[in-house]
Design a protein around this motif. Structure first.
Motif, PDB file in Angstrom:
ATOM      1  N   ALA A 122      28.982   7.907  51.985  1.00  0.00           N
ATOM      2  CA  ALA A 122      27.679   8.653  52.465  1.00  0.00           C
ATOM      3  C   ALA A 122      27.360   8.324  53.914  1.00  0.00           C
ATOM      4  CB  ALA A 122      26.394   8.363  51.797  1.00  0.00           C
ATOM      5  N   GLN A 123      27.115   6.975  54.222  1.00  0.00           N
ATOM      6  CA  GLN A 123      26.901   6.533  55.317  1.00  0.00           C
ATOM      7  C   GLN A 123      28.093   6.843  56.603  1.00  0.00           C
ATOM      8  OE1 GLN A 123      25.157   2.708  56.147  1.00  0.00           O
ATOM      9  NE2 GLN A 123      23.260   3.439  55.578  1.00  0.00           N
ATOM     10  N   GLU A 124      29.047   6.657  56.188  1.00  0.00           N
ATOM     11  CA  GLU A 124      30.169   6.881  57.109  1.00  0.00           C
ATOM     12  C   GLU A 124      30.347   8.509  57.506  1.00  0.00           C
ATOM     13  OE1 GLU A 124      33.525   5.577  55.098  1.00  0.00           O
ATOM     14  OE2 GLU A 124      32.840   3.219  55.265  1.00  0.00           O
ATOM     15  N   ARG A 125      29.850   9.221  56.483  1.00  0.00           N
ATOM     16  CA  ARG A 125      29.998  10.825  56.808  1.00  0.00           C
ATOM     17  C   ARG A 125      28.865  11.499  57.081  1.00  0.00           C
ATOM     18  NH1 ARG A 125      34.302  12.175  51.908  1.00  0.00           N
ATOM     19  NH2 ARG A 125      35.653  10.231  52.282  1.00  0.00           N
ATOM     20  N   GLY A 126      27.642  10.495  57.361  1.00  0.00           N
ATOM     21  CA  GLY A 126      26.483  11.143  57.900  1.00  0.00           C
ATOM     22  C   GLY A 126      25.684  11.809  56.664  1.00  0.00           C
ATOM     23  N   GLY A 127      25.791  11.227  55.458  1.00  0.00           N
ATOM     24  CA  GLY A 127      25.402  12.060  54.158  1.00  0.00           C
ATOM     25  C   GLY A 127      24.300  11.423  53.644  1.00  0.00           C
ATOM     26  N   ARG A 128      23.988  11.454  52.379  1.00  0.00           N
ATOM     27  CA  ARG A 128      22.815  10.813  51.739  1.00  0.00           C
ATOM     28  C   ARG A 128      23.513  10.312  50.305  1.00  0.00           C
ATOM     29  NH1 ARG A 128      20.080  15.814  49.247  1.00  0.00           N
ATOM     30  NH2 ARG A 128      18.633  14.352  48.445  1.00  0.00           N
ATOM     31  N   PHE A 129      22.781   9.123  50.025  1.00  0.00           N
ATOM     32  CA  PHE A 129      23.194   8.343  48.846  1.00  0.00           C
ATOM     33  C   PHE A 129      22.004   8.133  48.079  1.00  0.00           C
ATOM     34  CE2 PHE A 129      23.227   3.932  47.339  1.00  0.00           C
ATOM     35  CZ  PHE A 129      24.094   3.947  46.197  1.00  0.00           C
ATOM     36  N   LEU A 130      22.368   8.839  46.665  1.00  0.00           N
ATOM     37  CA  LEU A 130      21.321   8.859  45.666  1.00  0.00           C
ATOM     38  C   LEU A 130      21.355   7.727  44.697  1.00  0.00           C
ATOM     39  CD1 LEU A 130      21.641  12.796  45.138  1.00  0.00           C
ATOM     40  CD2 LEU A 130      20.451  11.453  46.750  1.00  0.00           C
ATOM     41  N   LEU A 131      20.058   7.747  43.979  1.00  0.00           N
ATOM     42  CA  LEU A 131      20.068   6.566  42.942  1.00  0.00           C
ATOM     43  C   LEU A 131      19.566   7.366  41.829  1.00  0.00           C
ATOM     44  CD1 LEU A 131      20.293   4.114  41.363  1.00  0.00           C
ATOM     45  CD2 LEU A 131      17.832   3.582  42.212  1.00  0.00           C
ATOM     46  N   ASP A 167      24.370  16.000  38.240  1.00  0.00           N
ATOM     47  CA  ASP A 167      25.211  15.969  39.551  1.00  0.00           C
ATOM     48  C   ASP A 167      25.068  17.452  40.359  1.00  0.00           C
ATOM     49  OD1 ASP A 167      25.918  13.515  39.339  1.00  0.00           O
ATOM     50  OD2 ASP A 167      28.118  13.869  38.375  1.00  0.00           O
ATOM     51  N   ALA A 168      24.853  18.489  39.371  1.00  0.00           N
ATOM     52  CA  ALA A 168      24.450  19.837  40.102  1.00  0.00           C
ATOM     53  C   ALA A 168      23.182  20.161  40.436  1.00  0.00           C
ATOM     54  CB  ALA A 168      25.049  20.942  39.004  1.00  0.00           C
ATOM     55  N   ALA A 169      22.406  19.660  39.495  1.00  0.00           N
ATOM     56  CA  ALA A 169      20.706  19.466  40.127  1.00  0.00           C
ATOM     57  C   ALA A 169      20.438  19.036  41.344  1.00  0.00           C
ATOM     58  CB  ALA A 169      19.855  18.971  38.794  1.00  0.00           C
ATOM     59  N   ASP A 170      21.203  17.622  41.626  1.00  0.00           N
ATOM     60  CA  ASP A 170      21.070  16.752  42.694  1.00  0.00           C
ATOM     61  C   ASP A 170      21.466  17.077  43.798  1.00  0.00           C
ATOM     62  OD1 ASP A 170      19.007  15.304  40.952  1.00  0.00           O
ATOM     63  OD2 ASP A 170      20.852  14.020  40.248  1.00  0.00           O
ATOM     64  N   GLY A 171      22.438  18.082  43.603  1.00  0.00           N
ATOM     65  CA  GLY A 171      23.079  18.519  44.844  1.00  0.00           C
ATOM     66  C   GLY A 171      24.396  17.659  45.389  1.00  0.00           C
ATOM     67  N   VAL A 172      24.916  16.844  44.213  1.00  0.00           N
ATOM     68  CA  VAL A 172      25.985  15.814  44.565  1.00  0.00           C
ATOM     69  C   VAL A 172      27.178  16.527  44.998  1.00  0.00           C
ATOM     70  CG1 VAL A 172      27.452  14.075  43.635  1.00  0.00           C
ATOM     71  CG2 VAL A 172      25.111  14.142  43.189  1.00  0.00           C
ATOM     72  N   THR A 173      27.852  16.237  46.072  1.00  0.00           N
ATOM     73  CA  THR A 173      29.096  17.131  46.668  1.00  0.00           C
ATOM     74  C   THR A 173      30.287  16.381  46.337  1.00  0.00           C
ATOM     75  OG1 THR A 173      28.928  16.353  48.628  1.00  0.00           O
ATOM     76  CG2 THR A 173      27.866  18.377  48.293  1.00  0.00           C
ATOM     77  N   LEU A 174      30.123  14.713  46.358  1.00  0.00           N
ATOM     78  CA  LEU A 174      31.143  14.056  45.764  1.00  0.00           C
ATOM     79  C   LEU A 174      30.834  12.983  44.821  1.00  0.00           C
ATOM     80  CD1 LEU A 174      33.971  12.947  47.053  1.00  0.00           C
ATOM     81  CD2 LEU A 174      32.804  11.429  48.568  1.00  0.00           C
ATOM     82  N   VAL A 175      31.469  12.934  43.574  1.00  0.00           N
ATOM     83  CA  VAL A 175      31.228  12.031  42.683  1.00  0.00           C
ATOM     84  C   VAL A 175      31.912  11.095  42.667  1.00  0.00           C
ATOM     85  CG1 VAL A 175      31.287  12.070  40.208  1.00  0.00           C
ATOM     86  CG2 VAL A 175      30.494  14.159  41.126  1.00  0.00           C
ATOM     87  N   MET A 230      27.051  18.675  54.251  1.00  0.00           N
ATOM     88  CA  MET A 230      26.544  17.271  54.231  1.00  0.00           C
ATOM     89  C   MET A 230      27.095  16.575  52.762  1.00  0.00           C
ATOM     90  SD  MET A 230      22.782  15.421  54.260  1.00  0.00           S
ATOM     91  CE  MET A 230      22.552  15.849  56.057  1.00  0.00           C
ATOM     92  N   VAL A 231      27.792  15.287  53.046  1.00  0.00           N
ATOM     93  CA  VAL A 231      28.135  14.870  51.607  1.00  0.00           C
ATOM     94  C   VAL A 231      27.065  14.130  50.958  1.00  0.00           C
ATOM     95  CG1 VAL A 231      28.755  12.696  52.736  1.00  0.00           C
ATOM     96  CG2 VAL A 231      29.865  13.367  50.759  1.00  0.00           C
ATOM     97  N   VAL A 232      26.831  14.230  49.618  1.00  0.00           N
ATOM     98  CA  VAL A 232      26.061  13.611  48.736  1.00  0.00           C
ATOM     99  C   VAL A 232      26.420  12.952  47.873  1.00  0.00           C
ATOM    100  CG1 VAL A 232      24.132  13.953  47.560  1.00  0.00           C
ATOM    101  CG2 VAL A 232      24.225  15.479  49.345  1.00  0.00           C
ATOM    102  N   THR A 233      26.518  11.487  47.849  1.00  0.00           N
ATOM    103  CA  THR A 233      26.997  10.730  46.831  1.00  0.00           C
ATOM    104  C   THR A 233      25.804  10.206  45.718  1.00  0.00           C
ATOM    105  OG1 THR A 233      26.910   8.617  48.004  1.00  0.00           O
ATOM    106  CG2 THR A 233      28.831  10.120  48.315  1.00  0.00           C
TER     107      THR A 233
END
Length: 276
Positions: A29-38, A187-195, A1-4
């Motif tokens: 994130a939405q287009e790829r069924g992923g998560r968008f973090l703040l 970014d590592a702690a939050d599991g971000v896969t796409l910066v 899952m992509v995480v931005t």
């Protein structure tokens, strides 16, 4: 899952450039069924204004964005300390007491972040009674790493080379971590896969990729999007008093309509896109 993620600092109000960046990360994130973090990056000392975080949330909601909020940087100080102590123990950091004036006086070469530190303090020992920044000994760090690559969805495969930055600061005198160290760890702690961030930060990725290798962190993919420019072809910035989203919101502007226009590349008068 992509995480931005979108990671603003509460040292001023958000402007159109922030909206453009947040929308880019949100939509991928939405287009790829992923998560968008703040993530609120609130370790900038006295410049951080806690009330701005609430303003940011209102701005994002006004734009029609949905997000998951992760812990702010101010809750992660132990992580930064642990990483810094590890790098210090490995002999990869050294204390630096130089001021910007000291560095400028030595007529250093210029790099991606301005004057490149000439190594004046390299070899000094840490004195707990003397305030000092901690710099990464880049040559020593790179000596045992070999060739490192990273992937950018816009720019393709890149070979990490942090040397143009010189020995960058990882722990500031006035803050528990620099942007380079904090953002990489977060970014590592939050599991971000796409910066996902502006192309003005493209060169910083060379430093971040090296830190990931030194600290044994996962390696994401990057997506550096264009940035918005003002009438003078300068990047929109808080320090340049670019009109804020909060002011637009207060004036009754339709945030969702503004977001649609930004997605379509329709910008207010005087605003252009960096690679247009």
């Amino acid at each position: 899952m992509v995480v931005t993620r979108f990671a603003p600092s509460p040292n001023g109000s958000l402007h159109l450039g922030h909206a453009f960046s947040a929308i880019a990360a949100h939509d991928i994130a939405q287009e790829r069924g992923g998560r968008f973090l703040l993530r609120i990056e609130d370790i900038d000392g006295e410049r951080s204004m806690p009330e701005k975080a609430a303003e940011f949330r209102k701005d994002l909601a006004w734009l029609g964005l949905e997000w998951e909020e992760v812990p702010a940087q101010s809750t992660r100080l132990a992580n930064y300390e642990e990483a810094a102590q590890y790098l210090l123990h490995e002999g990869l950091l050294y204390p630096c007491t130089c001021t910007r004036k000291d560095i400028a006086a030595r007529n250093p070469r210029m790099g991606p972040e301005g004057a490149v530190y000439p190594g004046t303090c390299k070899g000094q020992s840490l004195d707990p009674d003397k305030p000092a920044a901690l710099r990464l000994d880049v040559d020593r760090a790179m000596a045992g790493l070999g060739e490192l690559s990273w992937e950018d969805e816009v720019g393709g495969t890149q070979i990490a080379d942090p040397r143009p930055f010189g020995d960058v600061v990882l722990v500031r005198k006035d803050a528990p971590a620099s942007y380079h160290l904090a953002a990489t760890l977060d970014d590592a702690a939050d599991g971000v896969t796409l910066v996902t961030r502006g192309e003005d930060l493209f060169s910083s990725t060379h430093v971040h990729r090296v830190l990931q290798e030194l600290l044994g962190l996962p390696v994401p993919t990057w997506h550096h999007h264009p940035i918005l420019l003002d009438e003078e072809d300068e990047k929109l910035a808080k320090r340049r008093c670019s009109p804020s989203l909060a002011d637009r919101r207060a004036a009754g502007e339709d945030g969702r309509a503004l977001a649609r226009q930004l997605r379509m590349g329709e910008f207010p008068a005087g605003i252009t896109q960096s690679n247009a």
